[in-house]
Design a protein around this motif. Sequence first.
Motif, short mmCIF file in Angstrom:
data_model
loop_
_atom_site.label_atom_id
_atom_site.label_comp_id
_atom_site.label_asym_id
_atom_site.label_seq_id
_atom_site.Cartn_x
_atom_site.Cartn_y
_atom_site.Cartn_z
N GLU A 127 0.60 -1.06 0.04
CA GLU A 127 0.18 0.11 0.11
C GLU A 127 0.78 1.43 0.02
O GLU A 127 0.28 2.28 -0.55
CB GLU A 127 -0.86 0.10 1.24
CG GLU A 127 -2.17 -1.18 1.27
CD GLU A 127 -1.74 -2.43 1.31
OE1 GLU A 127 -0.77 -2.53 2.01
OE2 GLU A 127 -2.46 -3.37 0.75
N THR A 137 -4.67 1.46 -1.53
CA THR A 137 -5.35 0.41 -0.65
C THR A 137 -6.71 -0.21 -1.56
O THR A 137 -7.57 -1.03 -0.96
CB THR A 137 -6.07 0.82 0.53
OG1 THR A 137 -6.97 1.98 0.58
CG2 THR A 137 -5.04 1.71 1.61
N ARG A 183 -6.19 -4.07 -1.77
CA ARG A 183 -6.43 -4.59 -0.64
C ARG A 183 -7.92 -4.85 -0.01
O ARG A 183 -8.51 -5.69 0.44
CB ARG A 183 -5.74 -4.16 0.42
CG ARG A 183 -5.85 -4.72 1.81
CD ARG A 183 -4.99 -3.85 3.02
NE ARG A 183 -5.84 -2.87 3.07
CZ ARG A 183 -5.07 -1.82 4.18
NH1 ARG A 183 -4.06 -2.13 4.77
NH2 ARG A 183 -5.77 -0.66 4.18
#
Length: 244
Positions: free
Chosen positions: A214, A219, A222
């Motif tokens: 990240e 992000t 993720r």
Amino acid sequence: MTQDQGIWVLGYGSLIYNPPQHYQYRVPGIIYGYKRRFWQSSSDHRGTPENPGRVATLIPYESIVEKPEYLHNVTTYRSQQPKCPEDLQVLSMAYYIPAERAQQVLQFLDVREQDGYTQRNVEVHLETDGVKDEGLITALAQLPTHPRTQKPILRTLVYIGVVGNDSFVGLEPIEHTAKVIRCSRGLSGHNNEYLANLYAALLDIAQSLSLPLEQLEDTYLRELVRLVQRDPAVFETSLQSTRI
């Protein structure tokens, strides 16, 4: 490309974990001015024409700042608006294909990436700390060094599903993207596997560079993984078994 030249090909999606055949060298790198998003549909490898899956493409800085909805999406996953192309990064892998295999590999990739992808050239900043091959070290030493990153830079071929191509989905709720990925399958297997393999490979590359994924990117990936893991049967198996 001429007959006596090799080529460099850049991977940011499936080419990272399923590289082109006959490559001689591979070097991780970072491209600036793009974000990786699962905004490209796949009606062959990871879906069908009736139920297309979702695969990665690159969204350029120019499109992001021109479209308020794209800018909002990027800001959501990196906490601040990008002020210049250098604020956006994508972790990637560059592959060198020797001259005697270059045309064969290009013909194969033209078929493999035919669902909305077109050839482009981008500049990649190479991460060379782990390179040990003497021939590759010599070749990389001849490349120019970027004044800001102090990394060797290379102009390389990449396949991108450009904004507006026939298979481009564009911005959609990430929850919907995750649902599509959980439910899609194509000639190359389940869409879950594509995401799991890519995520695992990127984690390994980031670890080799001693940086959190990240920190290199944002992000978004993720969060997409987290949402797909709500139905983890295929995903977790692939994630645990896939390493480059």
